[in-house]
Design a protein around this motif. Structure first.
Motif, PDB file in Angstrom:
ATOM      1  N   ALA A  67     -17.672 -19.187  -5.197  1.00 51.88           N
ATOM      2  CA  ALA A  67     -18.268 -17.935  -4.711  1.00 51.88           C
ATOM      3  C   ALA A  67     -19.342 -17.471  -5.687  1.00 51.88           C
ATOM      4  N   PRO A  68     -20.495 -17.039  -5.188  1.00 54.29           N
ATOM      5  CA  PRO A  68     -21.513 -16.475  -6.083  1.00 54.29           C
ATOM      6  C   PRO A  68     -21.018 -15.168  -6.694  1.00 54.29           C
ATOM      7  N   ASP A  69     -21.706 -14.691  -7.684  1.00 55.13           N
ATOM      8  CA  ASP A  69     -21.288 -13.487  -8.402  1.00 55.13           C
ATOM      9  C   ASP A  69     -21.145 -12.263  -7.511  1.00 55.13           C
ATOM     10  N   ASP A  70     -21.935 -12.186  -6.455  1.00 55.59           N
ATOM     11  CA  ASP A  70     -21.878 -11.006  -5.592  1.00 55.59           C
ATOM     12  C   ASP A  70     -20.909 -11.158  -4.414  1.00 55.59           C
ATOM     13  N   CYS A  71     -20.056 -12.175  -4.476  1.00 54.18           N
ATOM     14  CA  CYS A  71     -19.048 -12.402  -3.440  1.00 54.18           C
ATOM     15  C   CYS A  71     -17.685 -12.455  -4.109  1.00 54.18           C
ATOM     16  N   LEU A  72     -16.831 -11.526  -3.739  1.00 55.42           N
ATOM     17  CA  LEU A  72     -15.497 -11.448  -4.311  1.00 55.42           C
ATOM     18  C   LEU A  72     -14.558 -12.412  -3.597  1.00 55.42           C
ATOM     19  N   ALA A  73     -13.877 -13.272  -4.356  1.00 53.30           N
ATOM     20  CA  ALA A  73     -12.871 -14.166  -3.793  1.00 53.30           C
ATOM     21  C   ALA A  73     -11.535 -13.428  -3.789  1.00 53.30           C
ATOM     22  N   ILE A  74     -10.895 -13.362  -2.614  1.00 53.75           N
ATOM     23  CA  ILE A  74      -9.649 -12.595  -2.482  1.00 53.75           C
ATOM     24  C   ILE A  74      -8.505 -13.487  -1.996  1.00 53.75           C
ATOM     25  N   ASN A  75      -7.273 -12.994  -2.175  1.00 58.60           N
ATOM     26  CA  ASN A  75      -6.091 -13.700  -1.683  1.00 58.60           C
ATOM     27  C   ASN A  75      -5.593 -13.005  -0.413  1.00 58.60           C
ATOM     28  N   TYR A  76      -4.462 -13.499   0.137  1.00 62.20           N
ATOM     29  CA  TYR A  76      -3.970 -12.943   1.397  1.00 62.20           C
ATOM     30  C   TYR A  76      -3.525 -11.486   1.263  1.00 62.20           C
ATOM     31  N   GLU A  77      -2.923 -11.136   0.148  1.00 65.47           N
ATOM     32  CA  GLU A  77      -2.505  -9.754  -0.054  1.00 65.47           C
ATOM     33  C   GLU A  77      -3.721  -8.818  -0.037  1.00 65.47           C
ATOM     34  N   GLN A  78      -4.798  -9.247  -0.673  1.00 63.79           N
ATOM     35  CA  GLN A  78      -6.022  -8.445  -0.682  1.00 63.79           C
ATOM     36  C   GLN A  78      -6.668  -8.400   0.704  1.00 63.79           C
ATOM     37  N   PHE A  79      -6.495  -9.466   1.489  1.00 59.60           N
ATOM     38  CA  PHE A  79      -6.980  -9.487   2.868  1.00 59.60           C
ATOM     39  C   PHE A  79      -6.290  -8.370   3.664  1.00 59.60           C
ATOM     40  N   VAL A  80      -4.986  -8.259   3.515  1.00 54.15           N
ATOM     41  CA  VAL A  80      -4.242  -7.200   4.207  1.00 54.15           C
ATOM     42  C   VAL A  80      -4.737  -5.832   3.739  1.00 54.15           C
ATOM     43  N   GLU A  81      -4.942  -5.673   2.446  1.00 47.18           N
ATOM     44  CA  GLU A  81      -5.445  -4.403   1.912  1.00 47.18           C
ATOM     45  C   GLU A  81      -6.803  -4.063   2.515  1.00 47.18           C
ATOM     46  N   GLN A  82      -7.683  -5.048   2.612  1.00 50.60           N
ATOM     47  CA  GLN A  82      -9.004  -4.824   3.206  1.00 50.60           C
ATOM     48  C   GLN A  82      -8.863  -4.377   4.667  1.00 50.60           C
ATOM     49  N   SER A  83      -7.950  -5.007   5.390  1.00 46.55           N
ATOM     50  CA  SER A  83      -7.732  -4.647   6.799  1.00 46.55           C
ATOM     51  C   SER A  83      -7.299  -3.199   6.935  1.00 46.55           C
ATOM     52  N   LEU A  84      -6.487  -2.731   6.005  1.00 47.01           N
ATOM     53  CA  LEU A  84      -5.994  -1.357   6.053  1.00 47.01           C
ATOM     54  C   LEU A  84      -7.035  -0.344   5.589  1.00 47.01           C
ATOM     55  N   GLU A  85      -7.938  -0.760   4.712  1.00 45.94           N
ATOM     56  CA  GLU A  85      -8.965   0.145   4.184  1.00 45.94           C
ATOM     57  C   GLU A  85     -10.089   0.415   5.174  1.00 45.94           C
ATOM     58  N   HIS A  86     -10.254  -0.467   6.137  1.00 47.85           N
ATOM     59  CA  HIS A  86     -11.341  -0.326   7.105  1.00 47.85           C
ATOM     60  C   HIS A  86     -10.840   0.317   8.388  1.00 47.85           C
ATOM     61  N   ASP A  87     -11.755   0.973   9.090  1.00 44.73           N
ATOM     62  CA  ASP A  87     -11.407   1.645  10.337  1.00 44.73           C
ATOM     63  C   ASP A  87     -11.111   0.665  11.468  1.00 44.73           C
ATOM     64  N   LYS A  88     -11.797  -0.472  11.452  1.00 37.87           N
ATOM     65  CA  LYS A  88     -11.551  -1.490  12.472  1.00 37.87           C
ATOM     66  C   LYS A  88     -11.892  -2.871  11.911  1.00 37.87           C
ATOM     67  N   VAL A  89     -11.364  -3.885  12.579  1.00 38.36           N
ATOM     68  CA  VAL A  89     -11.606  -5.274  12.204  1.00 38.36           C
ATOM     69  C   VAL A  89     -12.177  -5.995  13.412  1.00 38.36           C
ATOM     70  N   ILE A  90     -13.265  -6.713  13.190  1.00 41.19           N
ATOM     71  CA  ILE A  90     -13.858  -7.536  14.257  1.00 41.19           C
ATOM     72  C   ILE A  90     -13.832  -8.974  13.778  1.00 41.19           C
ATOM     73  N   SER A  91     -13.265  -9.851  14.606  1.00 42.01           N
ATOM     74  CA  SER A  91     -13.201 -11.279  14.276  1.00 42.01           C
ATOM     75  C   SER A  91     -14.273 -12.028  15.046  1.00 42.01           C
ATOM     76  N   TRP A  92     -15.066 -12.790  14.334  1.00 39.36           N
ATOM     77  CA  TRP A  92     -16.157 -13.572  14.916  1.00 39.36           C
ATOM     78  C   TRP A  92     -15.743 -15.026  14.906  1.00 39.36           C
ATOM     79  N   PHE A  93     -15.397 -15.566  16.104  1.00 31.92           N
ATOM     80  CA  PHE A  93     -14.941 -16.943  16.218  1.00 31.92           C
ATOM     81  C   PHE A  93     -15.803 -17.727  17.172  1.00 31.92           C
TER      82      PHE A  93
END
Length: 93
Positions: A67-93
Protein backbone atom coordinates in the motif's frame (compact mmCIF):
# COMPACT_ATOMS: atom_id res chain seq x y z
CA UNK A 1 -23.47 11.81 4.88
CA UNK A 2 -20.31 9.71 4.83
CA UNK A 3 -20.27 6.64 2.61
CA UNK A 4 -17.94 3.64 2.64
CA UNK A 5 -17.41 2.36 -0.90
CA UNK A 6 -16.08 -1.20 -1.20
CA UNK A 7 -14.55 -2.23 -4.52
CA UNK A 8 -13.66 -5.88 -5.18
CA UNK A 9 -12.25 -5.62 -8.72
CA UNK A 10 -10.84 -3.16 -11.20
CA UNK A 11 -12.50 -2.24 -14.47
CA UNK A 12 -16.05 -0.95 -14.63
CA UNK A 13 -16.87 -1.26 -10.88
CA UNK A 14 -13.70 0.64 -10.02
CA UNK A 15 -14.38 3.38 -12.57
CA UNK A 16 -18.06 3.73 -11.61
CA UNK A 17 -17.16 4.09 -7.95
CA UNK A 18 -14.58 6.78 -8.61
CA UNK A 19 -17.18 8.77 -10.56
CA UNK A 20 -19.66 8.49 -7.68
CA UNK A 21 -17.60 9.32 -4.58
CA UNK A 22 -18.22 12.54 -2.69
CA UNK A 23 -16.03 14.60 -0.41
CA UNK A 24 -15.56 12.85 2.93
CA UNK A 25 -16.26 9.37 1.57
CA UNK A 26 -13.94 6.41 2.07
CA UNK A 27 -12.91 3.91 -0.57
CA UNK A 28 -12.04 0.41 0.65
CA UNK A 29 -10.27 -1.87 -1.80
CA UNK A 30 -10.95 -5.55 -1.14
CA UNK A 31 -10.11 -8.82 -2.90
CA UNK A 32 -8.92 -8.11 -6.48
CA UNK A 33 -9.91 -4.47 -6.01
CA UNK A 34 -6.48 -3.92 -4.44
CA UNK A 35 -5.07 -4.11 -7.98
CA UNK A 36 -6.60 -0.65 -8.38
CA UNK A 37 -3.55 0.64 -6.51
CA UNK A 38 -1.49 -0.49 -9.50
CA UNK A 39 -3.72 -0.01 -12.54
CA UNK A 40 -5.79 2.90 -11.27
CA UNK A 41 -3.04 5.16 -9.97
CA UNK A 42 -3.99 8.09 -12.18
CA UNK A 43 -7.70 7.81 -11.40
CA UNK A 44 -7.00 7.59 -7.66
CA UNK A 45 -4.93 10.77 -7.77
CA UNK A 46 -8.06 12.76 -8.62
CA UNK A 47 -9.93 11.72 -5.46
CA UNK A 48 -7.18 11.40 -2.87
CA UNK A 49 -7.48 15.01 -1.69
CA UNK A 50 -11.19 14.60 -0.87
CA UNK A 51 -11.59 10.91 0.00
CA UNK A 52 -9.89 8.47 2.33
CA UNK A 53 -8.31 5.40 0.69
CA UNK A 54 -7.96 2.12 2.58
CA UNK A 55 -7.30 -1.50 1.57
CA UNK A 56 -7.61 -4.90 3.19
CA UNK A 57 -4.18 -5.92 4.44
CA UNK A 58 -4.87 -9.64 3.90
CA UNK A 59 -5.75 -9.01 0.24
CA UNK A 60 -2.68 -6.84 -0.29
CA UNK A 61 -0.39 -9.53 1.14
CA UNK A 62 -2.04 -12.31 -0.85
CA UNK A 63 -1.35 -10.41 -4.07
CA UNK A 64 2.11 -9.11 -3.19
CA UNK A 65 1.03 -5.46 -3.30
CA UNK A 66 2.38 -2.80 -0.97
CA UNK A 67 0.00 0.00 0.00
CA UNK A 68 1.30 3.50 -0.77
CA UNK A 69 1.78 5.90 2.12
CA UNK A 70 -1.61 7.53 1.59
CA UNK A 71 -3.49 4.21 1.71
CA UNK A 72 -4.13 2.64 5.09
CA UNK A 73 -3.96 -1.17 5.21
CA UNK A 74 -6.64 -2.50 7.57
CA UNK A 75 -7.71 -5.85 9.03
CA UNK A 76 -11.22 -7.35 9.32
CA UNK A 77 -11.89 -5.81 12.73
CA UNK A 78 -11.07 -2.37 11.32
CA UNK A 79 -13.31 -3.13 8.32
CA UNK A 80 -16.23 -3.63 10.72
CA UNK A 81 -15.32 -0.39 12.52
CA UNK A 82 -15.28 1.49 9.20
CA UNK A 83 -18.72 0.06 8.35
CA UNK A 84 -20.10 1.35 11.64
CA UNK A 85 -18.47 4.79 11.33
CA UNK A 86 -20.09 5.52 7.97
CA UNK A 87 -23.73 6.35 7.32
CA UNK A 88 -24.00 3.82 4.51
CA UNK A 89 -21.96 1.23 2.63
CA UNK A 90 -22.03 0.77 -1.14
CA UNK A 91 -20.44 -2.34 -2.66
CA UNK A 92 -19.13 -2.07 -6.21
CA UNK A 93 -18.94 -5.53 -7.79
Amino acid sequence: MKTLHTINKTGQPFENCLRSVAEGDTILLIEDGVYGLLVGKRQLETIRSTCKLIAMNQDLKARGIHAPDDCLAINYEQFVEQSLEHDKVISWF
